[in-house]
Scaffold this motif. Sequence first.
Motif, PDB file in Angstrom:
ATOM      1  N   GLY A  86       0.778  -1.235   0.000  1.00 29.37           N
ATOM      2  CA  GLY A  86       0.000   0.000   0.000  1.00 29.37           C
ATOM      3  C   GLY A  86       0.810   1.285   0.000  1.00 29.37           C
ATOM      4  N   PRO A  87       1.781   1.450   0.916  1.00 30.19           N
ATOM      5  CA  PRO A  87       2.531   2.705   0.952  1.00 30.19           C
ATOM      6  C   PRO A  87       3.322   3.007  -0.317  1.00 30.19           C
ATOM      7  N   MET A  88       3.776   1.975  -1.029  1.00 31.16           N
ATOM      8  CA  MET A  88       4.523   2.214  -2.269  1.00 31.16           C
ATOM      9  C   MET A  88       3.664   2.940  -3.292  1.00 31.16           C
ATOM     10  N   ILE A  89       2.360   2.671  -3.255  1.00 31.43           N
ATOM     11  CA  ILE A  89       1.449   3.310  -4.199  1.00 31.43           C
ATOM     12  C   ILE A  89       0.811   4.558  -3.596  1.00 31.43           C
ATOM     13  N   GLY A  90       0.371   4.424  -2.346  1.00 30.78           N
ATOM     14  CA  GLY A  90      -0.410   5.490  -1.730  1.00 30.78           C
ATOM     15  C   GLY A  90       0.381   6.708  -1.325  1.00 30.78           C
ATOM     16  N   MET A  91       1.574   6.535  -0.771  1.00 25.70           N
ATOM     17  CA  MET A  91       2.322   7.682  -0.267  1.00 25.70           C
ATOM     18  C   MET A  91       2.727   8.669  -1.357  1.00 25.70           C
ATOM     19  N   PRO A  92       3.231   8.222  -2.524  1.00 31.95           N
ATOM     20  CA  PRO A  92       3.539   9.198  -3.575  1.00 31.95           C
ATOM     21  C   PRO A  92       2.306   9.954  -4.067  1.00 31.95           C
ATOM     22  N   VAL A  93       1.162   9.282  -4.109  1.00 34.63           N
ATOM     23  CA  VAL A  93      -0.071   9.954  -4.538  1.00 34.63           C
ATOM     24  C   VAL A  93      -0.462  11.029  -3.526  1.00 34.63           C
ATOM     25  N   LEU A  94      -0.416  10.701  -2.227  1.00 36.99           N
ATOM     26  CA  LEU A  94      -0.734  11.691  -1.193  1.00 36.99           C
ATOM     27  C   LEU A  94       0.256  12.848  -1.223  1.00 36.99           C
ATOM     28  N   GLU A  95       1.507  12.538  -1.459  1.00 40.07           N
ATOM     29  CA  GLU A  95       2.545  13.563  -1.462  1.00 40.07           C
ATOM     30  C   GLU A  95       2.324  14.586  -2.566  1.00 40.07           C
ATOM     31  N   ASN A  96       1.890  14.131  -3.726  1.00 40.16           N
ATOM     32  CA  ASN A  96       1.800  15.022  -4.875  1.00 40.16           C
ATOM     33  C   ASN A  96       0.409  15.602  -5.108  1.00 40.16           C
ATOM     34  N   PHE A  97      -0.624  14.971  -4.547  1.00 39.12           N
ATOM     35  CA  PHE A  97      -1.991  15.442  -4.796  1.00 39.12           C
ATOM     36  C   PHE A  97      -2.717  15.872  -3.527  1.00 39.12           C
ATOM     37  N   GLY A  98      -2.019  15.852  -2.400  1.00 36.11           N
ATOM     38  CA  GLY A  98      -2.614  16.362  -1.174  1.00 36.11           C
ATOM     39  C   GLY A  98      -2.895  15.273  -0.158  1.00 36.11           C
ATOM     40  N   ILE A  99      -2.644  15.602   1.099  1.00 35.80           N
ATOM     41  CA  ILE A  99      -2.806  14.649   2.188  1.00 35.80           C
ATOM     42  C   ILE A  99      -4.269  14.527   2.616  1.00 35.80           C
ATOM     43  N   ARG A 100      -4.940  15.643   2.838  1.00 36.14           N
ATOM     44  CA  ARG A 100      -6.227  15.609   3.552  1.00 36.14           C
ATOM     45  C   ARG A 100      -7.274  14.759   2.837  1.00 36.14           C
ATOM     46  N   ARG A 101      -7.527  15.046   1.580  1.00 37.44           N
ATOM     47  CA  ARG A 101      -8.584  14.338   0.866  1.00 37.44           C
ATOM     48  C   ARG A 101      -8.287  12.839   0.805  1.00 37.44           C
ATOM     49  N   GLY A 102      -7.058  12.495   0.437  1.00 35.26           N
ATOM     50  CA  GLY A 102      -6.696  11.084   0.355  1.00 35.26           C
ATOM     51  C   GLY A 102      -6.747  10.405   1.711  1.00 35.26           C
ATOM     52  N   TYR A 103      -6.303  11.101   2.749  1.00 41.34           N
ATOM     53  CA  TYR A 103      -6.306  10.523   4.092  1.00 41.34           C
ATOM     54  C   TYR A 103      -7.730  10.229   4.550  1.00 41.34           C
ATOM     55  N   LEU A 104      -8.641  11.175   4.327  1.00 37.33           N
ATOM     56  CA  LEU A 104     -10.036  10.971   4.729  1.00 37.33           C
ATOM     57  C   LEU A 104     -10.654   9.794   3.980  1.00 37.33           C
TER      58      LEU A 104
END
Length: 278
Positions: free
Chosen positions: A97-115
């Motif tokens: 999961g983090p290999m895919i999810g963390m770069p996406v959150l980093e470049n497109f924003g934390i809040r929306r993806g985190y929620l």
Amino acid sequence: MSDDAVTGVSTPTPPKLSLEDSRNAWEIHPENPYNWPQPKKWRIALLVAAVILLVGLNATSVTTPSLIIAESFHVADTAFPHSFWPVTVWNTGAAIGPMIGMPVLENFGIRRGYLILYLIFTATLIPQALARNFATLLVVRAIAGLVGGVLQNALEQVAPDIWATDKQRNLPITFYTFMYVSGVTLGPVLGAIVHNLSWRWVFYIQLIIHGAMIPVVLIVMKETRGPIILSRLAKTNPTLAKAANELPRPKIPTLLYDAIARPAHLLFTEPVVFFLML
């Protein structure tokens, strides 16, 4: 005829801001996460740390009632220890999961993806509690691990976003490590306390806690990625436009390729990384 021609007074042209001026304006802007007050920073950090602990409970709470779960689904450990699968598939998902999810959150924003990830994780607790066969339990556990792995690593992303120096980040990262270890350590304890009611209550209890946390996550969690905030502010603030224009705009396929290819390259070309992973 223009107003300048009528009055005979020319309107001064506003000076053009340089890139350096735009950068300086962002560095002192109150919306820059580095400039947030400490209570706001710590509210976010403590929330993310609390979620890390709760997610860790889900990872390991099935270890105590694992044999009971296997028996309830008529799964035997005679030929192979199948009772380990609920933990194994969770951990496998958490590794991917983090290999895919963390770069996406980093470049497109934390809040929306985190929620979104938090809501998905909470939703997976329902089929974990209500599963009617072993295969269903394993599938939803794998999904929970895939999502939970990103949530467990979120503070590693949030801390550098809101604290500027390594010295400032020391305490939040230490707290992250403490909550991470505490969560996976307390999981079997939760399983031992609750499973006498029914192994399903191991998940019901977590569902109640995570459900109660949803309003807190919605209210407290803020966007912490400075480039994302800067891009939004630049739409209405010309002073910040030049600084925003120099931000990179990577595409999702490129992000995913880099997120998967680089770790794989290090894994198979760097002996230190390879043996640490073992």
